[in-house]
Design a protein around this motif. Structure first.
Motif, mmCIF file in Angstrom:
data_model
loop_
_atom_site.group_PDB
_atom_site.id
_atom_site.type_symbol
_atom_site.label_atom_id
_atom_site.label_comp_id
_atom_site.label_asym_id
_atom_site.label_seq_id
_atom_site.Cartn_x
_atom_site.Cartn_y
_atom_site.Cartn_z
ATOM 1 N N VAL A 163 0.841 -1.203 0.000
ATOM 2 C CA VAL A 163 0.000 0.000 0.000
ATOM 3 C C VAL A 163 0.875 1.250 0.000
ATOM 4 N N ALA A 164 1.903 1.268 0.836
ATOM 5 C CA ALA A 164 2.781 2.430 0.914
ATOM 6 C C ALA A 164 3.524 2.656 -0.397
ATOM 7 N N ALA A 165 3.991 1.591 -1.030
ATOM 8 C CA ALA A 165 4.716 1.720 -2.300
ATOM 9 C C ALA A 165 3.820 2.317 -3.374
ATOM 10 N N LEU A 166 2.579 1.888 -3.429
ATOM 11 C CA LEU A 166 1.653 2.419 -4.424
ATOM 12 C C LEU A 166 1.292 3.870 -4.128
ATOM 13 N N ARG A 167 1.098 4.196 -2.855
ATOM 14 C CA ARG A 167 0.719 5.574 -2.510
ATOM 15 C C ARG A 167 1.842 6.563 -2.815
ATOM 16 N N THR A 168 3.079 6.140 -2.712
ATOM 17 C CA THR A 168 4.214 7.055 -2.888
ATOM 18 C C THR A 168 4.860 6.945 -4.262
ATOM 19 N N ALA A 169 4.390 6.037 -5.111
ATOM 20 C CA ALA A 169 4.988 5.862 -6.442
ATOM 21 C C ALA A 169 4.696 7.081 -7.315
ATOM 22 N N PRO A 170 5.624 7.447 -8.195
ATOM 23 C CA PRO A 170 5.372 8.565 -9.100
ATOM 24 C C PRO A 170 4.331 8.197 -10.150
ATOM 25 N N ALA A 171 3.594 9.181 -10.605
ATOM 26 C CA ALA A 171 2.562 8.929 -11.621
ATOM 27 C C ALA A 171 3.156 8.363 -12.892
ATOM 28 N N ASP A 172 4.423 8.715 -13.185
ATOM 29 C CA ASP A 172 5.071 8.238 -14.419
ATOM 30 C C ASP A 172 5.921 6.996 -14.171
ATOM 31 N N LEU A 173 5.590 6.233 -13.134
ATOM 32 C CA LEU A 173 6.287 4.981 -12.841
ATOM 33 C C LEU A 173 6.429 4.124 -14.092
ATOM 34 N N GLU A 174 7.623 3.598 -14.312
ATOM 35 C CA GLU A 174 7.865 2.653 -15.392
ATOM 36 C C GLU A 174 8.249 1.312 -14.789
ATOM 37 N N CYS A 175 7.481 0.280 -15.083
ATOM 38 C CA CYS A 175 7.826 -1.063 -14.638
ATOM 39 C C CYS A 175 7.029 -2.072 -15.448
ATOM 40 N N TRP A 176 7.343 -3.338 -15.268
ATOM 41 C CA TRP A 176 6.708 -4.424 -16.011
ATOM 42 C C TRP A 176 5.253 -4.590 -15.571
ATOM 43 N N THR A 177 4.400 -4.923 -16.521
ATOM 44 C CA THR A 177 2.995 -5.246 -16.254
ATOM 45 C C THR A 177 2.601 -6.412 -17.150
ATOM 46 N N PHE A 178 1.423 -6.973 -16.919
ATOM 47 C CA PHE A 178 1.010 -8.083 -17.782
ATOM 48 C C PHE A 178 -0.417 -7.968 -18.297
ATOM 49 N N LEU A 179 -1.074 -6.835 -18.048
ATOM 50 C CA LEU A 179 -2.393 -6.589 -18.615
ATOM 51 C C LEU A 179 -2.446 -5.160 -19.143
ATOM 52 N N PRO A 180 -3.299 -4.887 -20.131
ATOM 53 C CA PRO A 180 -3.437 -3.506 -20.609
ATOM 54 C C PRO A 180 -3.911 -2.593 -19.481
ATOM 55 N N ALA A 181 -3.370 -1.375 -19.433
ATOM 56 C CA ALA A 181 -3.747 -0.396 -18.411
ATOM 57 C C ALA A 181 -3.297 0.981 -18.859
ATOM 58 N N PRO A 182 -3.912 2.035 -18.321
ATOM 59 C CA PRO A 182 -3.489 3.386 -18.690
ATOM 60 C C PRO A 182 -2.039 3.686 -18.314
ATOM 61 N N SER A 183 -1.539 3.039 -17.260
ATOM 62 C CA SER A 183 -0.160 3.241 -16.819
ATOM 63 C C SER A 183 0.236 2.057 -15.941
ATOM 64 N N PRO A 184 1.557 1.842 -15.738
ATOM 65 C CA PRO A 184 1.966 0.778 -14.824
ATOM 66 C C PRO A 184 1.416 0.960 -13.411
ATOM 67 N N LEU A 185 1.370 2.200 -12.934
ATOM 68 C CA LEU A 185 0.837 2.430 -11.595
ATOM 69 C C LEU A 185 -0.648 2.070 -11.536
ATOM 70 N N ALA A 186 -1.395 2.464 -12.560
ATOM 71 C CA ALA A 186 -2.818 2.113 -12.611
ATOM 72 C C ALA A 186 -2.991 0.598 -12.659
ATOM 73 N N PHE A 187 -2.126 -0.084 -13.414
ATOM 74 C CA PHE A 187 -2.226 -1.544 -13.501
ATOM 75 C C PHE A 187 -2.045 -2.191 -12.133
ATOM 76 N N TRP A 188 -0.948 -1.855 -11.443
ATOM 77 C CA TRP A 188 -0.656 -2.542 -10.190
ATOM 78 C C TRP A 188 -1.663 -2.206 -9.104
ATOM 79 N N ALA A 189 -2.154 -0.967 -9.087
ATOM 80 C CA ALA A 189 -3.173 -0.612 -8.097
ATOM 81 C C ALA A 189 -4.452 -1.405 -8.333
ATOM 82 N N ARG A 190 -4.879 -1.492 -9.582
ATOM 83 C CA ARG A 190 -6.114 -2.227 -9.892
ATOM 84 C C ARG A 190 -5.935 -3.720 -9.659
#
Length: 249
Positions: free
Chosen positions: A89-116
């Motif tokens: 929870v803390a990592a997601l709350r403090t992550a930058p909006a332009d976070l770049e990282c691996w994902t495995f489903l379509p999403a508006p952004s990596p941060l949006a993907f991991w939060a959802r």
């Protein structure tokens, strides 16, 4: 739903999961996951939470394996799960909006993907923990449930790895009676193709309808098919039940 709303849902679901697990005890059977005890559920959940945290906090841009399940039980396991959930929870709350990282489903952004994804991962496992209690799984917020149905149908089962397939084209309709959401799941020998908010005029071969949270838990195979209303070809509903499980790999 917004990123903040998904993070709030993750926070709430994780705390409820831990409350249910503590009340049931780690040796209790998880009714919704045959063969699992609460300790198995907790070990799996914290592994996933810590795996997800690594992508968000460390910015891995390619697949990174999980760290395995902890060899803990009882109060030590509960504390370990609580710590992993809080860090996610803390990592997601403090992550930058332009976070770049691996994902495995379509999403508006990596941060949006991991939060959802982690909101729904944890909400489903909250229901699993509650299934170990006499009252069974509690309700899910309708908006969150509808969002989770959408993720499951359009993202999870939009991938080539989905095993929900039919020899001939068929239409499975999913209708949330409280939120007004509707999904048309086009089945064929290929991976399912799902339309959201279709006009609903095309005849469906099978329709599942009910409150969004009942659909959510039923489609995730946490409630029996009779938890929702079914009309049409029951074979398509059974096909879903038998082939839609999402497994960890």
């Amino acid at each position: 739903m917004s990123i903040d709303t998904h993070i709030d849902a993750l926070d709430t679901a994780g705390k409820a999961l831990l409350t249910a697990a503590a009340a049931a005890g780690t040796d209790a059977e998880v009714v919704t996951c045959p063969g699992w005890r609460v300790r198995d559920l907790l070990r799996h959940t914290t592994m996933v939470h810590r795996w997800a945290t690594a992508f968000v906090a460390e910015g891995h841009t390619s697949y990174h394996p999980d760290g395995g399940e902890p060899d803990l039980d009882g109060d030590a396991l509960l504390a370990y799960v609580r710590g992993g959930h809080e860090r996610l929870v803390a990592a997601l709350r403090t992550a930058p909006a332009d976070l770049e990282c691996w994902t495995f489903l379509p999403a508006p952004s990596p941060l949006a993907f991991w939060a959802r994804r982690q909101a729904h991962e944890t909400t489903v496992h909250r229901a699993d923990a509650e299934s170990a209690l006499p009252a069974g799984p509690g309700p899910v917020d309708p908006a969150l449930a509808a969002d989770g149905v959408d993720e499951l149908l359009r993202a999870m089962h939009g991938r080539d790895k989905s095993r929900v397939r039919t020899e001939r084209p068929a239409l499975l309709r999913v209708r949330a009676t409280d939120t007004g959401d509707l999904w048309d799941v086009h089945l064929s020998p290929e991976a399912p193709r799902t339309e959201r908010d279709a006009d609903g005029t095309r005849p469906a071969d099978c329709e599942l309808s009910g409150p969004a949270d009942r659909l959510y838990l039923t489609l995730w195979n946490r409630l029996p098919l009779d938890a929702v209303r079914m009309s049409g070809d029951a074979g398509l509903a059974r096909l879903w039940r038998e082939n839609s499980a999402i497994t960890w790999s």
